[in-house]
Design an enzyme around this catalytic site. Structure first.
Site, PDB file in Angstrom:
ATOM      1  N   SER A 142     122.424  17.324  69.360  1.00 31.41           N
ATOM      2  CA  SER A 142     123.832  17.166  68.934  1.00 31.41           C
ATOM      3  C   SER A 142     124.369  18.551  68.607  1.00 31.41           C
ATOM      4  CB  SER A 142     123.875  16.293  67.675  1.00 31.41           C
ATOM      5  OG  SER A 142     125.154  16.341  67.080  1.00 31.41           O
ATOM      6  N   TYR A 155     121.440  13.928  59.130  1.00 29.67           N
ATOM      7  CA  TYR A 155     121.532  13.899  60.598  1.00 29.67           C
ATOM      8  C   TYR A 155     121.439  15.317  61.160  1.00 29.67           C
ATOM      9  CZ  TYR A 155     123.511  12.898  65.242  1.00 29.67           C
ATOM     10  OH  TYR A 155     123.712  12.785  66.594  1.00 29.67           O
TER      11      TYR A 155
HETATM   12  N1  LIG Z   1     127.573   9.143  69.743  1.00 29.72           N
HETATM   13  C1  LIG Z   1     127.729  10.392  69.338  1.00 29.72           C
HETATM   14  O1  LIG Z   1     128.803  10.792  68.816  1.00 29.72           O
HETATM   15  C2  LIG Z   1     126.592  11.365  69.518  1.00 29.72           C
HETATM   16  C3  LIG Z   1     126.865  12.729  69.356  1.00 29.72           C
HETATM   17  C4  LIG Z   1     125.822  13.638  69.490  1.00 29.72           C
HETATM   18  C5  LIG Z   1     124.537  13.200  69.755  1.00 29.72           C
HETATM   19  N2  LIG Z   1     124.291  11.868  69.898  1.00 29.72           N
HETATM   20  C6  LIG Z   1     122.913  11.446  70.139  1.00 29.72           C
HETATM   21  O2  LIG Z   1     122.839  10.671  71.313  1.00 29.72           O
HETATM   22  C7  LIG Z   1     121.701   9.810  71.223  1.00 29.72           C
HETATM   23  C8  LIG Z   1     122.107   8.413  71.673  1.00 29.72           C
HETATM   24  O3  LIG Z   1     123.021   7.895  70.729  1.00 29.72           O
HETATM   25  P1  LIG Z   1     124.256   6.963  71.109  1.00 29.72           P
HETATM   26  O4  LIG Z   1     125.473   7.658  70.646  1.00 29.72           O
HETATM   27  O5  LIG Z   1     124.161   6.480  72.498  1.00 29.72           O
HETATM   28  O6  LIG Z   1     123.998   5.768  70.061  1.00 29.72           O
HETATM   29  P2  LIG Z   1     123.660   4.216  70.224  1.00 29.72           P
HETATM   30  O7  LIG Z   1     124.632   3.555  71.131  1.00 29.72           O
HETATM   31  O8  LIG Z   1     123.549   3.712  68.826  1.00 29.72           O
HETATM   32  O9  LIG Z   1     122.228   4.220  70.921  1.00 29.72           O
HETATM   33  C9  LIG Z   1     121.056   4.503  70.217  1.00 29.72           C
HETATM   34  C10 LIG Z   1     119.884   3.964  71.014  1.00 29.72           C
HETATM   35  O10 LIG Z   1     118.672   4.319  70.332  1.00 29.72           O
HETATM   36  C11 LIG Z   1     117.891   3.135  70.182  1.00 29.72           C
HETATM   37  N3  LIG Z   1     117.052   3.299  69.001  1.00 29.72           N
HETATM   38  C12 LIG Z   1     117.447   3.465  67.714  1.00 29.72           C
HETATM   39  N4  LIG Z   1     116.391   3.545  66.910  1.00 29.72           N
HETATM   40  C13 LIG Z   1     115.292   3.449  67.715  1.00 29.72           C
HETATM   41  C14 LIG Z   1     113.888   3.453  67.465  1.00 29.72           C
HETATM   42  N5  LIG Z   1     113.404   3.564  66.221  1.00 29.72           N
HETATM   43  N6  LIG Z   1     113.053   3.337  68.532  1.00 29.72           N
HETATM   44  C15 LIG Z   1     113.543   3.205  69.784  1.00 29.72           C
HETATM   45  N7  LIG Z   1     114.852   3.181  70.069  1.00 29.72           N
HETATM   46  C16 LIG Z   1     115.706   3.298  69.033  1.00 29.72           C
HETATM   47  C17 LIG Z   1     118.898   1.995  70.106  1.00 29.72           C
HETATM   48  O11 LIG Z   1     118.354   0.731  70.484  1.00 29.72           O
HETATM   49  P3  LIG Z   1     117.594  -0.274  69.477  1.00 29.72           P
HETATM   50  O12 LIG Z   1     118.439  -0.346  68.247  1.00 29.72           O
HETATM   51  O13 LIG Z   1     117.481  -1.540  70.231  1.00 29.72           O
HETATM   52  O14 LIG Z   1     116.252   0.344  69.228  1.00 29.72           O
HETATM   53  C18 LIG Z   1     119.889   2.452  71.164  1.00 29.72           C
HETATM   54  O15 LIG Z   1     119.410   2.122  72.443  1.00 29.72           O
HETATM   55  C19 LIG Z   1     121.222   9.882  69.766  1.00 29.72           C
HETATM   56  O16 LIG Z   1     120.084  10.700  69.680  1.00 29.72           O
HETATM   57  C20 LIG Z   1     122.393  10.509  69.055  1.00 29.72           C
HETATM   58  O17 LIG Z   1     122.010  11.213  67.888  1.00 29.72           O
HETATM   59  C21 LIG Z   1     125.305  10.951  69.804  1.00 29.72           C
END
Ligand SMILES: NC(=O)c1ccc[n+]([C@@H]2O[C@H](COP(=O)([O-])OP(=O)(O)OC[C@H]3O[C@@H](n4cnc5c(N)ncnc54)[C@H](OP(=O)(O)O)[C@@H]3O)[C@@H](O)[C@H]2O)c1
Length: 267
Positions: A142, A155
């Site tokens: 991030s 975070y």
């Molecule tokens: N959205 C943003 O603004 C943003 C910005 C910068 C970086 N990111 C990064 O992008 C990545 C993806 O996030 P996203 O935005 O797509 O969020 P999201 O829609 O909440 O997706 C998160 C994914 O991680 C899985 N997950 C969570 N805890 C887990 C665990 N303990 N073991 C295995 N899987 C797990 C969730 O599925 P389950 O709950 O079914 O396990 C889901 O598939 C993250 O690392 C996040 O920090 C996001």
């Protein structure tokens, strides 16, 4: 031809958001996919969507906080496809609360365990196989891993840890043929912010973001897929993130104010 066509890619957190969108993007490019997340039903739906695009796909449900689950996800991927060409460490969670308003510190540990140690566990399970294929390690970190962000202390700490780990590992892997791509997205529309831990350590239940104004998961996934094809060292997905990286060298206080403003505007 897509350089990822025929490659076996294991993606964690592939049931929603960026991980799901990346799976679909790579499916369209002809990759073979192993998809991991905890919720088997949502993961199965993602896998079906990829299969409908003609991809060979395997769901490997599991928790990145379990070393056993991580080893099993990699083993099942190897059983099915015979090789592993790329691991995308994408599973993650976030928080949304000032540090001085936290009534429960356990959430910080949880965020670190999923975001940082989860990627470490999965990487440990996959590394020998990535060496064998001269493959690719991807860390979805991030911009909060490159600079401080208010209301995101735990975070930002987890993403700084993640970047420190993968920057160090990249040096150790020099000469092995394994490349490391670090991704630093800005705000992206997904399930992440809705599930963010609030001051009491419980999920907020609704996104505090200005959702229509932020990047879609689909766009973010396209950028990540491009960086994977180029085996790019660092991808910062937003113009603001790229500007902040350079501005930090000469005017760090300005970058602090940019981060404050982004949180205030929620976009
Ligand atoms: N959205 C943003 O603004 C943003 C910005 C910068 C970086 N990111 C990064 O992008 C990545 C993806 O996030 P996203 O935005 O797509 O969020 P999201 O829609 O909440 O997706 C998160 C994914 O991680 C899985 N997950 C969570 N805890 C887990 C665990 N303990 N073991 C295995 N899987 C797990 C969730 O599925 P389950 O709950 O079914 O396990 C889901 O598939 C993250 O690392 C996040 O920090 C996001």
């Amino acid at each position: 031809m897509d350089t990822l066509s025929g490659k076996t890619v294991l993606i964690t957190g592939a049931s929603t958001g960026i991980g799901r969108a990346l799976a679909l993007e790579l499916a369209r490019g002809g990759a073979q996919l192993a998809l991991n997340a905890r919720d088997a039903a949502r993961l199965g739906a993602s896998a079906q969507e990829c299969a409908a695009l003609g991809a060979q796909v395997l769901a490997v449900p599991g928790d990145v906080c379990s070393e056993q689950d991580c080893r099993a996800s990699v083993a099942r991927t190897l059983e099915r496809f015979g090789k592993l060409d790329a691991l995308v460490n994408n599973a993650g969670m976030t928080m949304w609360a000032r540090f001085d308003q936290l009534t429960d510190l356990d959430g910080l540990q949880r965020v670190l365990d999923v975001n940082y140690l989860g990627a470490v566990r999965m990487t440990a399970a996959a590394l020998a196989h990535l060496k064998a294929s001269r493959g690719l390690l991807v860390a979805v970190a991030s911009v909060a891993g490159l600079t401080g962000v208010p209301q995101r202390t735990g975070y930002a700490a987890s993403k700084h840890a993640m970047i420190g780990f993968f920057e160090s590992l990249r040096i150790e892997l020099r000469g092995s043929g394994v490349a490391v791509t670090i991704v630093a997205p800005g705000f992206v529309k997904s399930e992440l912010h809705k599930g963010a831990l609030g001051p009491d350590g419980r999920p907020l239940g609704r996104s505090p973001m200005d959702e229509p104004r932020i990047m879609t998961s689909e766009r973010c996934a396209q950028l990540i897929a491009g960086a994977m094809r180029r085996r790019q060292r660092l991808l910062i997905t937003s113009g603001r993130g790229r500007l902040a990286r350079w501005a930090r060298l000469v005017a760090p206080a300005l970058v602090d104010r940019m981060a404050e403003r982004a949180i205030r505007l929620r976009r």
